[in-house]
Write a protein that holds these residues in place. Structure first.
Motif, PDB file in Angstrom:
ATOM      1  N   ASN A 205      -8.252   3.821  -0.916  1.00 55.56           N
ATOM      2  CA  ASN A 205      -7.097   4.703  -0.786  1.00 55.56           C
ATOM      3  C   ASN A 205      -6.604   5.086  -2.173  1.00 55.56           C
ATOM      4  O   ASN A 205      -6.282   4.218  -2.982  1.00 55.56           O
ATOM      5  CB  ASN A 205      -5.992   3.985  -0.012  1.00 55.56           C
ATOM      6  CG  ASN A 205      -6.451   3.536   1.360  1.00 55.56           C
ATOM      7  OD1 ASN A 205      -7.214   2.586   1.476  1.00 55.56           O
ATOM      8  ND2 ASN A 205      -6.007   4.215   2.388  1.00 55.56           N
ATOM      9  N   ARG A 206      -6.534   6.383  -2.422  1.00 52.32           N
ATOM     10  CA  ARG A 206      -6.106   6.864  -3.731  1.00 52.32           C
ATOM     11  C   ARG A 206      -4.585   6.890  -3.822  1.00 52.32           C
ATOM     12  O   ARG A 206      -3.890   6.886  -2.805  1.00 52.32           O
ATOM     13  CB  ARG A 206      -6.699   8.225  -4.048  1.00 52.32           C
ATOM     14  CG  ARG A 206      -6.048   9.380  -3.318  1.00 52.32           C
ATOM     15  CD  ARG A 206      -6.464  10.736  -3.845  1.00 52.32           C
ATOM     16  NE  ARG A 206      -6.030  10.886  -5.221  1.00 52.32           N
ATOM     17  CZ  ARG A 206      -6.562  11.730  -6.083  1.00 52.32           C
ATOM     18  NH1 ARG A 206      -7.518  12.532  -5.735  1.00 52.32           N
ATOM     19  NH2 ARG A 206      -6.115  11.812  -7.309  1.00 52.32           N
ATOM     20  N   ALA A 207      -4.089   6.950  -5.039  1.00 51.74           N
ATOM     21  CA  ALA A 207      -2.653   7.026  -5.283  1.00 51.74           C
ATOM     22  C   ALA A 207      -2.090   8.318  -4.698  1.00 51.74           C
ATOM     23  O   ALA A 207      -2.736   9.371  -4.770  1.00 51.74           O
ATOM     24  CB  ALA A 207      -2.374   6.964  -6.784  1.00 51.74           C
ATOM     25  N   LYS A 208      -0.890   8.230  -4.139  1.00 51.33           N
ATOM     26  CA  LYS A 208      -0.214   9.426  -3.634  1.00 51.33           C
ATOM     27  C   LYS A 208       0.058  10.404  -4.770  1.00 51.33           C
ATOM     28  O   LYS A 208       0.050  11.608  -4.567  1.00 51.33           O
ATOM     29  CB  LYS A 208       1.098   9.049  -2.943  1.00 51.33           C
ATOM     30  CG  LYS A 208       0.904   8.380  -1.603  1.00 51.33           C
ATOM     31  CD  LYS A 208       2.245   8.001  -0.982  1.00 51.33           C
ATOM     32  CE  LYS A 208       2.052   7.287   0.333  1.00 51.33           C
ATOM     33  NZ  LYS A 208       3.329   6.804   0.887  1.00 51.33           N
ATOM     34  N   ASP A 209       0.306   9.861  -5.959  1.00 47.93           N
ATOM     35  CA  ASP A 209       0.512  10.693  -7.140  1.00 47.93           C
ATOM     36  C   ASP A 209      -0.861  11.182  -7.599  1.00 47.93           C
ATOM     37  O   ASP A 209      -1.595  10.481  -8.294  1.00 47.93           O
ATOM     38  CB  ASP A 209       1.207   9.893  -8.242  1.00 47.93           C
ATOM     39  CG  ASP A 209       1.448  10.696  -9.498  1.00 47.93           C
ATOM     40  OD1 ASP A 209       0.931  11.843  -9.616  1.00 47.93           O
ATOM     41  OD2 ASP A 209       2.157  10.185 -10.387  1.00 47.93           O
ATOM     42  N   ARG A 210      -1.211  12.381  -7.217  1.00 47.30           N
ATOM     43  CA  ARG A 210      -2.549  12.909  -7.479  1.00 47.30           C
ATOM     44  C   ARG A 210      -2.800  13.230  -8.948  1.00 47.30           C
ATOM     45  O   ARG A 210      -3.919  13.589  -9.315  1.00 47.30           O
ATOM     46  CB  ARG A 210      -2.800  14.124  -6.606  1.00 47.30           C
ATOM     47  CG  ARG A 210      -2.892  13.713  -5.137  1.00 47.30           C
ATOM     48  CD  ARG A 210      -3.871  14.538  -4.435  1.00 47.30           C
ATOM     49  NE  ARG A 210      -4.283  13.908  -3.193  1.00 47.30           N
ATOM     50  CZ  ARG A 210      -5.477  14.103  -2.699  1.00 47.30           C
ATOM     51  NH1 ARG A 210      -6.339  14.833  -3.334  1.00 47.30           N
ATOM     52  NH2 ARG A 210      -5.806  13.551  -1.559  1.00 47.30           N
TER      53      ARG A 210
ATOM     54  N   TRP B 122       0.818  -1.202   0.000  1.00 40.49           N
ATOM     55  CA  TRP B 122       0.000   0.000   0.000  1.00 40.49           C
ATOM     56  C   TRP B 122       0.852   1.252   0.000  1.00 40.49           C
ATOM     57  O   TRP B 122       0.326   2.360   0.114  1.00 40.49           O
ATOM     58  CB  TRP B 122      -0.911  -0.018   1.231  1.00 40.49           C
ATOM     59  CG  TRP B 122      -1.930  -1.106   1.190  1.00 40.49           C
ATOM     60  CD1 TRP B 122      -1.731  -2.426   1.460  1.00 40.49           C
ATOM     61  CD2 TRP B 122      -3.301  -0.984   0.840  1.00 40.49           C
ATOM     62  NE1 TRP B 122      -2.900  -3.129   1.304  1.00 40.49           N
ATOM     63  CE2 TRP B 122      -3.878  -2.268   0.931  1.00 40.49           C
ATOM     64  CE3 TRP B 122      -4.099   0.092   0.475  1.00 40.49           C
ATOM     65  CZ2 TRP B 122      -5.231  -2.501   0.660  1.00 40.49           C
ATOM     66  CZ3 TRP B 122      -5.440  -0.142   0.212  1.00 40.49           C
ATOM     67  CH2 TRP B 122      -5.996  -1.428   0.299  1.00 40.49           C
ATOM     68  N   SER B 123       2.151   1.122  -0.132  1.00 40.39           N
ATOM     69  CA  SER B 123       3.032   2.285  -0.016  1.00 40.39           C
ATOM     70  C   SER B 123       2.771   3.331  -1.091  1.00 40.39           C
ATOM     71  O   SER B 123       3.077   4.501  -0.897  1.00 40.39           O
ATOM     72  CB  SER B 123       4.498   1.853  -0.052  1.00 40.39           C
ATOM     73  OG  SER B 123       4.801   1.264  -1.295  1.00 40.39           O
ATOM     74  N   TRP B 124       2.198   2.959  -2.203  1.00 41.55           N
ATOM     75  CA  TRP B 124       1.901   3.892  -3.290  1.00 41.55           C
ATOM     76  C   TRP B 124       0.620   4.685  -3.038  1.00 41.55           C
ATOM     77  O   TRP B 124       0.326   5.646  -3.735  1.00 41.55           O
ATOM     78  CB  TRP B 124       1.781   3.136  -4.622  1.00 41.55           C
ATOM     79  CG  TRP B 124       0.664   2.128  -4.631  1.00 41.55           C
ATOM     80  CD1 TRP B 124       0.713   0.828  -4.226  1.00 41.55           C
ATOM     81  CD2 TRP B 124      -0.689   2.354  -5.039  1.00 41.55           C
ATOM     82  NE1 TRP B 124      -0.508   0.234  -4.358  1.00 41.55           N
ATOM     83  CE2 TRP B 124      -1.399   1.149  -4.860  1.00 41.55           C
ATOM     84  CE3 TRP B 124      -1.372   3.453  -5.541  1.00 41.55           C
ATOM     85  CZ2 TRP B 124      -2.746   1.012  -5.162  1.00 41.55           C
ATOM     86  CZ3 TRP B 124      -2.725   3.314  -5.843  1.00 41.55           C
ATOM     87  CH2 TRP B 124      -3.393   2.096  -5.653  1.00 41.55           C
ATOM     88  N   ALA B 125      -0.157   4.266  -2.011  1.00 41.25           N
ATOM     89  CA  ALA B 125      -1.455   4.880  -1.757  1.00 41.25           C
ATOM     90  C   ALA B 125      -1.431   5.733  -0.493  1.00 41.25           C
ATOM     91  O   ALA B 125      -0.658   5.482   0.426  1.00 41.25           O
ATOM     92  CB  ALA B 125      -2.523   3.795  -1.617  1.00 41.25           C
ATOM     93  N   GLU B 126      -2.313   6.732  -0.462  1.00 43.80           N
ATOM     94  CA  GLU B 126      -2.447   7.580   0.716  1.00 43.80           C
ATOM     95  C   GLU B 126      -3.023   6.774   1.879  1.00 43.80           C
ATOM     96  O   GLU B 126      -3.749   5.799   1.674  1.00 43.80           O
ATOM     97  CB  GLU B 126      -3.373   8.759   0.413  1.00 43.80           C
ATOM     98  CG  GLU B 126      -2.792   9.726  -0.590  1.00 43.80           C
ATOM     99  CD  GLU B 126      -3.697  10.926  -0.858  1.00 43.80           C
ATOM    100  OE1 GLU B 126      -4.864  10.935  -0.403  1.00 43.80           O
ATOM    101  OE2 GLU B 126      -3.217  11.859  -1.530  1.00 43.80           O
TER     102      GLU B 126
END
Length: 131
Positions: free
Chosen positions: A99-104, A32-36
């Motif tokens: 959980n959305r991607a950290k890259d918005r 899940w590290s790629w997600a908020e």
């Protein structure tokens, strides 16, 4: 070097090479590290349903018109949640908690719960954050 030692060195190097070459693929698909950490709710209409590995997914047109990629759990876990290839179809209204991607810049999220016609499909019940 003896043949036995050469063989062991070869097998070690071959194994290490395989591990290194597969590591980026495994990292890209797992965790899940790629997600908020904070969860969001997405409401919209299903455009496509894919049950293909490594993760079944939905394309969801949000109420604001943005097309989202929604990753579900792995195929077995998705099926255990009660979500199969017959559960949803294009045109169905859907609500996704996840959980959305950290890259918005990417409209991409990982679903923990999918709700269709009032029925919840809990992909990751232990990750559902209640407010």
């Amino acid at each position: 070097m003896t043949i036995a030692i050469e063989r062991r060195v070869f097998l070690y190097l071959a194994g290490a090479g395989a591990a290194i070459s597969l590591a980026p693929k495994a990292f890209a698909h797992h965790g899940w590290s790629w997600a908020e950490g904070e969860q969001m709710e997405l409401k919209g209409t299903i455009k496509t349903v894919s049950m293909a590995p490594p993760h079944p997914s939905l394309e969801v047109a949000a109420e604001d018109g943005v097309l989202w990629r929604v990753d579900l759990a792995n195929p077995g876990q998705t099926q255990r949640a009660g979500f199969t290839g017959d559960t949803a179809k294009p045109g169905d209204a859907v609500t996704v908690l996840g959980n959305r991607a950290k890259d918005r810049s990417k409209a991409w999220m990982k679903a923990v719960r999918v709700t269709i016609a009032g029925k919840n499909y809990d992909m990751y019940p232990d990750r559902i954050q209640t407010r």
